[in-house]
Scaffold this motif. Sequence first.
Motif, short mmCIF file in Angstrom:
data_model
loop_
_atom_site.label_atom_id
_atom_site.label_comp_id
_atom_site.label_asym_id
_atom_site.label_seq_id
_atom_site.Cartn_x
_atom_site.Cartn_y
_atom_site.Cartn_z
N PHE A 108 0.84 -1.19 0.00
CA PHE A 108 0.00 0.00 0.00
C PHE A 108 0.88 1.24 0.00
CE2 PHE A 108 0.93 -0.73 4.40
CZ PHE A 108 1.06 0.53 4.96
N TYR A 109 0.26 2.36 -0.32
CA TYR A 109 0.94 3.65 -0.31
C TYR A 109 0.08 4.61 0.51
CZ TYR A 109 2.81 8.11 -1.86
OH TYR A 109 3.35 9.38 -1.88
N PRO A 110 0.63 5.13 1.62
CA PRO A 110 -0.17 6.03 2.45
C PRO A 110 -0.22 7.44 1.85
CG PRO A 110 1.99 5.73 3.41
CD PRO A 110 1.93 4.84 2.20
N CYS A 114 -2.16 13.07 9.06
CA CYS A 114 -0.94 13.70 8.55
C CYS A 114 -0.76 13.36 7.07
CB CYS A 114 0.28 13.19 9.30
SG CYS A 114 0.20 13.39 11.09
N ALA A 115 -0.52 14.37 6.26
CA ALA A 115 -0.27 14.15 4.83
C ALA A 115 1.06 13.44 4.66
CB ALA A 115 -0.27 15.48 4.10
N LYS A 116 1.06 12.32 3.95
CA LYS A 116 2.28 11.56 3.67
C LYS A 116 2.71 11.73 2.22
CE LYS A 116 2.66 9.87 7.74
NZ LYS A 116 3.79 10.24 8.59
N ASP A 117 1.77 12.05 1.35
CA ASP A 117 2.07 12.26 -0.06
C ASP A 117 2.29 13.77 -0.27
OD1 ASP A 117 1.21 13.05 -2.89
OD2 ASP A 117 1.34 10.87 -3.05
N PRO A 118 3.40 14.15 -0.89
CA PRO A 118 3.69 15.58 -1.06
C PRO A 118 2.72 16.30 -2.00
CG PRO A 118 5.32 14.26 -2.20
CD PRO A 118 4.48 13.30 -1.41
N THR A 119 1.95 15.56 -2.79
CA THR A 119 1.01 16.20 -3.71
C THR A 119 -0.38 16.38 -3.10
OG1 THR A 119 0.26 14.13 -4.74
CG2 THR A 119 2.24 15.18 -5.67
N TYR A 120 -0.57 15.87 -1.88
CA TYR A 120 -1.86 15.97 -1.21
C TYR A 120 -2.14 17.42 -0.80
CZ TYR A 120 -5.31 15.73 2.52
OH TYR A 120 -6.41 15.95 3.31
N PHE A 176 -10.38 17.21 -1.28
CA PHE A 176 -8.93 17.10 -1.32
C PHE A 176 -8.49 16.58 -2.67
CE2 PHE A 176 -10.63 13.16 0.34
CZ PHE A 176 -9.83 12.16 -0.17
N LYS A 177 -7.17 16.62 -2.89
CA LYS A 177 -6.61 16.13 -4.14
C LYS A 177 -5.24 15.54 -3.89
CE LYS A 177 -3.19 19.14 -5.48
NZ LYS A 177 -1.88 18.77 -5.95
#
Length: 116
Positions: A43-45, A51-57, A70-71
């Motif tokens: 999986f990818y959180p 907490c945002a883990k993906d920098p594009t979130y 959200f995106k």
Amino acid sequence: PYRVGINQNLFLEASLHSSDPSLKLFLDTCVASPTRHNFTTKFYPIIENGCAKDPTYATYYSPFRHTLRFKFSAFQFIQSNPEVYLQCELVVCRAYDYSSRCYQGCLQRSKRETSS
């Protein structure tokens, strides 16, 4: 199914269907997986514990407490099918209950000290 190209923004909205205007939604966890039935092995959180883990979130303003927007940028798992499945956990709280999970925001887990 929703088709989007790699690195294109994927916009999402989650709404609570309730007649109670004093409820608020909070996005606690959102993970992606290459399979629809297993979100623990591979999986990818995107978001963990608020907490945002993906920098594009990114989040977007919603005029309603019971709606989240959200995106994040679309991606594909390496050496997997081109499909990506998303599973999100949302929390419903009473609006203005500042002791609730909705108002705690990002919960960073502290690292434990290891003994010799």
